[in-house]
Motif scaffolding. Sequence first.
Motif, PDB file in Angstrom:
ATOM      1  N   ASP A 297      32.732  25.306  34.546  1.00  0.00           N
ATOM      2  CA  ASP A 297      32.998  26.670  33.921  1.00  0.00           C
ATOM      3  C   ASP A 297      34.199  27.354  34.864  1.00  0.00           C
ATOM      4  O   ASP A 297      34.121  27.179  36.131  1.00  0.00           O
ATOM      5  CB  ASP A 297      32.191  27.591  33.676  1.00  0.00           C
ATOM      6  CG  ASP A 297      30.782  27.328  32.618  1.00  0.00           C
ATOM      7  OD1 ASP A 297      31.261  26.446  31.854  1.00  0.00           O
ATOM      8  OD2 ASP A 297      29.809  27.721  32.768  1.00  0.00           O
ATOM      9  N   PHE A 298      35.059  27.852  34.276  1.00  0.00           N
ATOM     10  CA  PHE A 298      36.263  28.565  34.830  1.00  0.00           C
ATOM     11  C   PHE A 298      35.818  29.684  35.758  1.00  0.00           C
ATOM     12  O   PHE A 298      34.753  30.413  35.364  1.00  0.00           O
ATOM     13  CB  PHE A 298      37.287  29.181  33.968  1.00  0.00           C
ATOM     14  CG  PHE A 298      38.256  30.020  34.641  1.00  0.00           C
ATOM     15  CD1 PHE A 298      39.139  29.538  35.365  1.00  0.00           C
ATOM     16  CD2 PHE A 298      38.200  31.372  34.436  1.00  0.00           C
ATOM     17  CE1 PHE A 298      40.360  30.457  35.752  1.00  0.00           C
ATOM     18  CE2 PHE A 298      39.012  32.395  34.984  1.00  0.00           C
ATOM     19  CZ  PHE A 298      40.137  31.848  35.704  1.00  0.00           C
ATOM     20  N   LYS A 299      36.343  29.808  36.904  1.00  0.00           N
ATOM     21  CA  LYS A 299      36.164  30.646  37.872  1.00  0.00           C
ATOM     22  C   LYS A 299      37.034  31.831  38.193  1.00  0.00           C
ATOM     23  O   LYS A 299      37.027  32.917  38.027  1.00  0.00           O
ATOM     24  CB  LYS A 299      35.390  30.348  39.553  1.00  0.00           C
ATOM     25  CG  LYS A 299      35.037  31.274  40.395  1.00  0.00           C
ATOM     26  CD  LYS A 299      34.623  30.590  41.590  1.00  0.00           C
ATOM     27  CE  LYS A 299      34.180  31.858  42.661  1.00  0.00           C
ATOM     28  NZ  LYS A 299      33.686  30.892  43.803  1.00  0.00           N
ATOM     29  N   SER A 300      38.220  31.191  38.662  1.00  0.00           N
ATOM     30  CA  SER A 300      39.452  32.127  39.102  1.00  0.00           C
ATOM     31  C   SER A 300      40.519  31.478  39.171  1.00  0.00           C
ATOM     32  O   SER A 300      40.521  30.091  39.071  1.00  0.00           O
ATOM     33  CB  SER A 300      39.267  32.766  40.506  1.00  0.00           C
ATOM     34  OG  SER A 300      39.103  31.822  41.246  1.00  0.00           O
ATOM     35  N   VAL A 301      41.663  31.987  39.288  1.00  0.00           N
ATOM     36  CA  VAL A 301      43.014  31.458  39.397  1.00  0.00           C
ATOM     37  C   VAL A 301      43.257  31.467  41.059  1.00  0.00           C
ATOM     38  O   VAL A 301      43.159  32.550  41.699  1.00  0.00           O
ATOM     39  CB  VAL A 301      44.168  31.966  38.777  1.00  0.00           C
ATOM     40  CG1 VAL A 301      45.494  31.741  39.046  1.00  0.00           C
ATOM     41  CG2 VAL A 301      43.858  31.846  37.392  1.00  0.00           C
ATOM     42  N   VAL A 302      43.841  30.584  41.592  1.00  0.00           N
ATOM     43  CA  VAL A 302      44.489  30.395  42.879  1.00  0.00           C
ATOM     44  C   VAL A 302      45.783  31.008  42.801  1.00  0.00           C
ATOM     45  O   VAL A 302      46.322  31.701  43.779  1.00  0.00           O
ATOM     46  CB  VAL A 302      44.122  29.064  43.726  1.00  0.00           C
ATOM     47  CG1 VAL A 302      44.726  29.195  45.100  1.00  0.00           C
ATOM     48  CG2 VAL A 302      42.709  28.962  43.747  1.00  0.00           C
TER      49      VAL A 302
END
Length: 320
Positions: free
Chosen positions: A276-281
Amino acid sequence: MKNKLILWLSVILLLVVVAFMAKDLFVTTDRPQENIYEYDLKELRKVDSSKISHKEVKQIKIQANELHGIAIDDKDQIYVSTDENILVLDSEGKQINSLKVRGEARCLTVAENGNILVGLGNRVDIRKPDGSLRNSFVVAGEKAFITSLAIDGDNVYVADAGQKIVHHYNIDGEKINEIGGKNPEAGIKGFVIPSPYFDLMIGRQAELWVVNPGRHAFEAYNSRGEQISSWERTSMSLDGFSGCCNPANIAMLSDGSFVTAEKGLERVKIHLPSGDFKSVVAAPELFEEGTVGIDLAVDSQDRILVLDPVQKMIRIFEAK
């Protein structure tokens, strides 16, 4: 008189109809044709700032014609492969060594004992920590093209984008097995690799994680070549991967989350161990449009090192 009026009105009506038909047939307008199936990359390049979990804290310029790969050892020393050599930098980015290699170093990894594995076309060179050659072996096959390497003890895994397979060797270059070949009985669909981006890495439990880029999937294998886990996310949004083949490169954080770099829509993201997607770096706006070959590494502090081959630098990101 009445009949003449009806006749003239009929003639005028006929001329009007003919005029409209002629316009439809022969007159074009300058209005652009709207393609309802075309997706708007400009909109997809925009990222809500609340989704960005990291900030860029450092940039390290690299002097080289071409940058291909990045790796980190257990001392957080940084290794960068180029078209001519392997550059070794300390954790602050100061160059401490330059190792001459026998060709274009497309990828590399560093073993726990400091040995450096380098992929050059269809050949793997294994170098001692001082840069001297320990041994070398060639991957058989006319289409062999090495894009990624991983090592776990004496087990060496070679991603071969040309032949769409992972080769399993021992450290002395003896072939042990092939991993990921199509096997319907075992539920393995086989690798789909439309472009030369085919990455792999060792996970926290010594499992081998391989990207199946054409399926936007991650597949985990044990050392016997048995698939033990997988996940995939196809989406134009942040929660997945798009295009012909993504992600292009990967790394792993200490909590088992995946760091991913994409091409086409240049961005670096974090996905949880579940996928699952968590965040953008790093959002697309940080890269020049059209950048490909963004490689990744993670150091002991969970800092994310991004190799930007177009701007020729290492970009270091820390959690906010």
